[in-house]
Design an enzyme around this catalytic site. Structure first.
Site, PDB file in Angstrom:
ATOM      1  N   TYR A 181      44.489  30.900  58.946  1.00  0.00           N
ATOM      2  CA  TYR A 181      43.124  31.401  58.827  1.00  0.00           C
ATOM      3  C   TYR A 181      42.771  32.266  60.019  1.00  0.00           C
ATOM      4  O   TYR A 181      43.495  32.316  61.022  1.00  0.00           O
ATOM      5  CB  TYR A 181      42.126  30.250  58.678  1.00  0.00           C
ATOM      6  CG  TYR A 181      41.858  29.482  59.967  1.00  0.00           C
ATOM      7  CD1 TYR A 181      42.813  28.630  60.513  1.00  0.00           C
ATOM      8  CD2 TYR A 181      40.651  29.635  60.656  1.00  0.00           C
ATOM      9  CE1 TYR A 181      42.564  27.937  61.683  1.00  0.00           C
ATOM     10  CE2 TYR A 181      40.393  28.944  61.831  1.00  0.00           C
ATOM     11  CZ  TYR A 181      41.356  28.092  62.337  1.00  0.00           C
ATOM     12  OH  TYR A 181      41.114  27.414  63.508  1.00  0.00           O
ATOM     13  N   LYS A 212      47.963  30.199  63.820  1.00  0.00           N
ATOM     14  CA  LYS A 212      46.592  29.772  63.513  1.00  0.00           C
ATOM     15  C   LYS A 212      46.576  29.060  62.161  1.00  0.00           C
ATOM     16  O   LYS A 212      46.075  29.558  61.150  1.00  0.00           O
ATOM     17  CB  LYS A 212      45.619  30.953  63.548  1.00  0.00           C
ATOM     18  CG  LYS A 212      44.172  30.473  63.728  1.00  0.00           C
ATOM     19  CD  LYS A 212      43.274  31.576  64.195  1.00  0.00           C
ATOM     20  CE  LYS A 212      41.803  31.202  64.186  1.00  0.00           C
ATOM     21  NZ  LYS A 212      41.441  30.045  64.990  1.00  0.00           N
ATOM     22  N   GLU A 232      44.134  23.932  76.025  1.00  0.00           N
ATOM     23  CA  GLU A 232      42.979  24.714  75.551  1.00  0.00           C
ATOM     24  C   GLU A 232      41.968  23.728  74.990  1.00  0.00           C
ATOM     25  O   GLU A 232      42.164  22.523  75.064  1.00  0.00           O
ATOM     26  CB  GLU A 232      43.423  25.729  74.482  1.00  0.00           C
ATOM     27  CG  GLU A 232      44.063  25.077  73.274  1.00  0.00           C
ATOM     28  CD  GLU A 232      44.582  26.068  72.226  1.00  0.00           C
ATOM     29  OE1 GLU A 232      44.057  27.194  72.136  1.00  0.00           O
ATOM     30  OE2 GLU A 232      45.499  25.688  71.484  1.00  0.00           O
ATOM     31  N   LEU A 268      46.716  28.718  71.191  1.00  0.00           N
ATOM     32  CA  LEU A 268      46.420  29.840  70.321  1.00  0.00           C
ATOM     33  C   LEU A 268      46.019  31.021  71.200  1.00  0.00           C
ATOM     34  O   LEU A 268      45.203  30.870  72.107  1.00  0.00           O
ATOM     35  CB  LEU A 268      45.264  29.499  69.372  1.00  0.00           C
ATOM     36  CG  LEU A 268      45.007  30.645  68.390  1.00  0.00           C
ATOM     37  CD1 LEU A 268      46.020  30.626  67.264  1.00  0.00           C
ATOM     38  CD2 LEU A 268      43.607  30.620  67.866  1.00  0.00           C
TER      39      LEU A 268
HETATM   40  N1  PDD Z   1      38.916  28.740  66.670  1.00  0.00           N
HETATM   41  N2  PDD Z   1      42.132  27.865  70.434  1.00  0.00           N
HETATM   42  C1  PDD Z   1      42.001  27.255  69.242  1.00  0.00           C
HETATM   43  C2  PDD Z   1      42.760  25.996  69.000  1.00  0.00           C
HETATM   44  C3  PDD Z   1      41.163  27.814  68.257  1.00  0.00           C
HETATM   45  O1  PDD Z   1      41.047  27.220  67.066  1.00  0.00           O
HETATM   46  C4  PDD Z   1      40.444  28.999  68.544  1.00  0.00           C
HETATM   47  C5  PDD Z   1      39.543  29.647  67.529  1.00  0.00           C
HETATM   48  C6  PDD Z   1      40.598  29.589  69.816  1.00  0.00           C
HETATM   49  C7  PDD Z   1      39.888  30.865  70.199  1.00  0.00           C
HETATM   50  O2  PDD Z   1      40.390  31.982  69.489  1.00  0.00           O
HETATM   51  P1  PDD Z   1      39.472  33.229  69.144  1.00  0.00           P
HETATM   52  O3  PDD Z   1      38.952  33.743  70.439  1.00  0.00           O
HETATM   53  O4  PDD Z   1      40.394  34.172  68.481  1.00  0.00           O
HETATM   54  O5  PDD Z   1      38.356  32.743  68.245  1.00  0.00           O
HETATM   55  C8  PDD Z   1      41.462  28.998  70.728  1.00  0.00           C
HETATM   56  C9  PDD Z   1      38.094  29.256  65.579  1.00  0.00           C
HETATM   57  C10 PDD Z   1      36.879  29.982  66.047  1.00  0.00           C
HETATM   58  C11 PDD Z   1      37.794  28.117  64.633  1.00  0.00           C
HETATM   59  O6  PDD Z   1      38.706  27.350  64.386  1.00  0.00           O
HETATM   60  O7  PDD Z   1      36.680  28.013  64.126  1.00  0.00           O
END
Ligand code: PDD
Length: 279
Positions: free
Chosen positions: A31, A145, A178, A203
């Site tokens: 996703y 992801k 993270e 991620l």
């Molecule tokens: N989550 N790390 C993890 C485990 C994440 O699921 C996400 C994003 C990030 C940050 O990535 P980005 O800057 O590309 O949003 C880091 C999304 C927002 C979610 O699962 O809703």
């Protein structure tokens, strides 16, 4: 609200996928969450790059060309008159009788939805958030992801039950990987901006990437390396980044206030730098 499901625009409440979709049975899919401000998708190409990479790691074909994906995302935004919030895209391996091995003839399933949200208020930003720390119990391919998010959900729930907004996930060696849905950053006691390198253990956040570019463009120095929970307790500032939070100041980690217990000055400057950089 209108959703896009496998070639059709349908009312959100009627949108459905088949019970034998492999996303439902095996979390066999990936996703993206793309932020939207001023009716514009932010960093859409970077999100599509990451989508393509996640899919290729799982050997799922891109369901549509990039150009067509962009046309669909624009149409979902238009039909919902989305001004601020985010776009959700999900691709699964598709529908097949339940069997762990890859099906021969499944067609990847594509879903897009949007959610309207409100920008964070200045009161929320001045308050900042609390995070807790908890062991990172995920698999070794966190760079993908994947929609398999159970450990992330457990960690986030633990945070909420402790009165915090996010959980920082901790490796066996005491370093922070993270957050459950965000990337983790600190400004060390001697003023250095630090975040973990984007290898297979985290991620590679798109917000993280753009913030790094924005910070570099502003002549700021930063270090890409792991930091420990102890180092985070002693940090001058801490914050997290994600498509849903942008740059969010952290004022407490477990029971330890960060710095003076208020959002850091550098953090707030980085938040503005990021917003200016991507808009
Ligand atoms: N989550 N790390 C993890 C485990 C994440 O699921 C996400 C994003 C990030 C940050 O990535 P980005 O800057 O590309 O949003 C880091 C999304 C927002 C979610 O699962 O809703």
């Amino acid at each position: 609200r209108i959703a896009y499901v496998n070639g059709r625009f349908v009312p959100h409440r009627d949108a459905a996928v088949h019970i034998e979709d492999r996303g439902y049975q095996f979390a066999d899919g990936v996703y993206e969450v793309v932020p939207v401000f001023y009716s514009q998708l932010i960093d859409e190409d970077a999100h599509l790059d990451r989508l393509e990479r996640s899919l290729s790691e799982l050997r799922i074909a891109m369901p549509k060309s990039r150009q067509v994906l962009k046309m669909i995302s624009a149409e979902v935004m238009r039909r919902n008159q989305l001004t601020y919030g985010f776009l959700y895209m999900q691709v699964t391996r598709g529908v097949a009788p339940r069997d762990h091995k890859f099906p021969k003839a499944a067609k990847p399933a594509l879903v897009m939805t949007v959610r309207q949200t409100k920008p964070h208020t200045s009161e929320q930003l001045e308050k900042g958030i609390k995070v807790i720390t908890t062991p990172d119990i995920r698999w070794q391919r966190r760079d993908i992801k994947s929609i398999s998010l159970l450990p992330n959900c457990l960690a986030k729930q633990e945070a909420v039950e402790a009165g915090a907004a996010e959980a920082w996930l901790v490796e066996g060696d005491g370093t922070v990987s993270e957050g459950s849905a965000t990337n983790a950053w600190i400004v060390t006691a001697d003023g250095k901006l630090v975040t973990r390198k984007a290898d297979h253990l985290i991620l590679s956040g798109i917000t993280r990437l753009s913030l790094i570019e924005a910070a570099k463009a502003a002549g700021m120095e930063f270090e890409e390396r792991p930091f420990t929970v102890e180092e985070a307790y002693a940090a001058r500032e801490a914050f997290l980044t994600s498509s849903t939070n942008l740059v969010m100041p952290i004022v407490q980690i477990d029971d330890t206030p960060v710095g003076n217990g208020h959002p850091g000055m550098l953090t707030m400057r980085l938040r503005q730098l990021y917003i200016d950089y991507v808009t």
